[in-house]
Design an enzyme around this catalytic site. Structure first.
Site, PDB file in Angstrom:
ATOM      1  N   GLU A   1      -6.787   5.044   7.734  1.00  0.00           N
ATOM      2  CA  GLU A   1      -6.496   6.461   7.433  1.00  0.00           C
ATOM      3  C   GLU A   1      -7.677   7.110   6.723  1.00  0.00           C
ATOM      4  OE1 GLU A   1      -2.773   5.745   5.460  1.00  0.00           O
ATOM      5  OE2 GLU A   1      -1.884   5.182   7.390  1.00  0.00           O
TER       6      GLU A   1
ATOM      7  N   HIS B   1      -9.535   1.649   4.683  1.00  0.00           N
ATOM      8  CA  HIS B   1      -8.280   1.758   5.433  1.00  0.00           C
ATOM      9  C   HIS B   1      -8.481   2.716   6.613  1.00  0.00           C
ATOM     10  CE1 HIS B   1      -4.169   2.810   6.445  1.00  0.00           C
ATOM     11  NE2 HIS B   1      -3.820   1.676   5.863  1.00  0.00           N
TER      12      HIS B   1
ATOM     13  N   LYS C   1       0.144   4.260  -0.312  1.00  0.00           N
ATOM     14  CA  LYS C   1      -0.487   5.466   0.234  1.00  0.00           C
ATOM     15  C   LYS C   1      -0.231   6.651  -0.714  1.00  0.00           C
ATOM     16  CE  LYS C   1      -0.084   3.367   4.703  1.00  0.00           C
ATOM     17  NZ  LYS C   1      -0.025   3.478   6.160  1.00  0.00           N
TER      18      LYS C   1
ATOM     19  N   ASN D   1       0.881  -1.173   0.000  1.00  0.00           N
ATOM     20  CA  ASN D   1       0.000   0.000   0.000  1.00  0.00           C
ATOM     21  C   ASN D   1       0.919   1.223   0.000  1.00  0.00           C
ATOM     22  OD1 ASN D   1      -1.772   2.075   0.514  1.00  0.00           O
ATOM     23  ND2 ASN D   1      -2.276   1.430   2.603  1.00  0.00           N
TER      24      ASN D   1
ATOM     25  N   GLY E   1       2.469   2.269  10.668  1.00  0.00           N
ATOM     26  CA  GLY E   1       3.447   3.343  10.488  1.00  0.00           C
ATOM     27  C   GLY E   1       4.187   3.729  11.763  1.00  0.00           C
TER      28      GLY E   1
ATOM     29  N   SER F   1       3.293  -2.157  10.252  1.00  0.00           N
ATOM     30  CA  SER F   1       4.755  -2.224  10.420  1.00  0.00           C
ATOM     31  C   SER F   1       5.355  -3.580  10.038  1.00  0.00           C
ATOM     32  CB  SER F   1       5.152  -1.840  11.846  1.00  0.00           C
ATOM     33  OG  SER F   1       4.754  -0.504  12.116  1.00  0.00           O
TER      34      SER F   1
ATOM     35  N   GLU G   1      -5.621  -4.730  10.633  1.00  0.00           N
ATOM     36  CA  GLU G   1      -4.559  -3.748  10.858  1.00  0.00           C
ATOM     37  C   GLU G   1      -4.819  -2.979  12.150  1.00  0.00           C
ATOM     38  OE1 GLU G   1      -2.457  -2.573   6.991  1.00  0.00           O
ATOM     39  OE2 GLU G   1      -4.184  -1.273   7.164  1.00  0.00           O
TER      40      GLU G   1
HETATM   41  P1  PGA Z   1       2.731   0.297   7.566  1.00  0.00           P
HETATM   42  O1  PGA Z   1       1.275   0.552   6.982  1.00  0.00           O
HETATM   43  O2  PGA Z   1       3.222  -1.012   7.012  1.00  0.00           O
HETATM   44  O3  PGA Z   1       3.546   1.457   7.137  1.00  0.00           O
HETATM   45  O4  PGA Z   1       2.576   0.204   9.073  1.00  0.00           O
HETATM   46  C1  PGA Z   1       0.376  -0.496   6.785  1.00  0.00           C
HETATM   47  C2  PGA Z   1      -0.907   0.017   6.191  1.00  0.00           C
HETATM   48  O5  PGA Z   1      -1.328   1.129   6.561  1.00  0.00           O
HETATM   49  O6  PGA Z   1      -1.535  -0.641   5.358  1.00  0.00           O
END
Ligand code: PGA
Length: 251
Positions: A98, A96, A11, A9, A174, A213, A168
């Protein structure tokens, strides 16, 4: 046996020129590698075409990170499932955390988007997961159950089976803090149980990923857990060598 599905992803990262730089290394690495795992890159809309051109030489699939639920119409700035299907996009991330946090995505809009994506033969990756407060309060399973129930409301078992769920935990996204493989597996297993209650045996075939992560150093221990069928990878998918190592984790 369920296959492992590993999706990057990106983003809101990478201009088309930056995609070229990424792909020059990534495609070279992938060309000589045969893997049973399904590999996907969910890129920004404007990177779709260039990404498809590069990935043609590999078996890596292209996805995006959001979709509108309507076919077409007066929704300025949005992209419909029909448009994505028309351009050959195969996967779409829906709900997601976010998008839930910054763009008012709700369980209801997730449900509408999921149905619209399935109607256009897109493969949806629906994200669920608890906040740190919810984990601390001990309501993780309750919360995730409610997200899954609302997302899957009104789906047939056949459509449920085609849907990927990405578990998640928000506190792991992140942050560099990964859920332990046991904790991650426990929630993925719980979700599978919930799918079983809702739709019966298709729960054995549905893909449930872990995200938060994930990196080359922890991919194998997470993805080798019995109820974790791969992962959704944010930051670590931006680097071609790191992502290559993740998708080719030691099974
Ligand atoms: P990350 O993000 O691997 O940077 O923690 C995962 C995601 O938001 O899908």
């Amino acid at each position: 046996m369920r296959k492992k599905v590993i999706a990057g992803n990106w983003k809101m990262n990478k201009t088309p020129v930056e995609v070229i730089t990424f792909m020059r290394s990534f495609v070279e690495l992938m060309k000589n590698k045969k893997t049973e795992n399904e590999i996907v890159l969910c890129v920004p809309y404007i990177d779709v075409i260039i990404t498809q051109q590069f990935l043609e030489e590999t078996n890596v699939k292209v996805g995006v990170q959001n979709v509108h639920f309507a076919e077409s119409g007066a929704y300025t700035g949005e992209i419909s499932p029909r448009m994505l299907d028309g351009i050959g996009v195969e996967y779409v991330i829906i709900g997601h955390s976010e998008r839930r946090q910054y763009f008012n995505e709700t369980d209801e809009s997730v449900n509408k988007k999921l149905k619209a994506a399935l109607a256009h033969n897109l493969k949806p990756i629906v994200c669920v997961g608890e906040s740190l407060d919810q984990r601390t309060a001990g309501v993780t399973k309750e919360f995730v159950t409610s997200q899954v129930r609302k997302a899957f409301e009104g789906l047939s078992a056949e459509d449920a089976e085609k849907t990927i769920i990405a578990y998640e935990p928000i506190w792991a996204i992140g942050t560099g803090k990964t859920a332990s493989k046991e904790d991650a597996n426990e929630v993925c297993k719980w979700i599978r149980g919930e799918i079983n209650t809702l739709f019966g045996n298709v729960s054995e075939n549905i893909i449930i990923q872990y995200g938060g992560s994930v990196k080359a150093a922890n991919a194998a221990e997470l993805f080798n857990m019995p109820d974790i069928d791969g992962g959704l990878v944010g930051g670590a998918s931006l680097d071609p060598e790191e992502f290559f190592k993740i998708v080719n984790f030691d099974a």
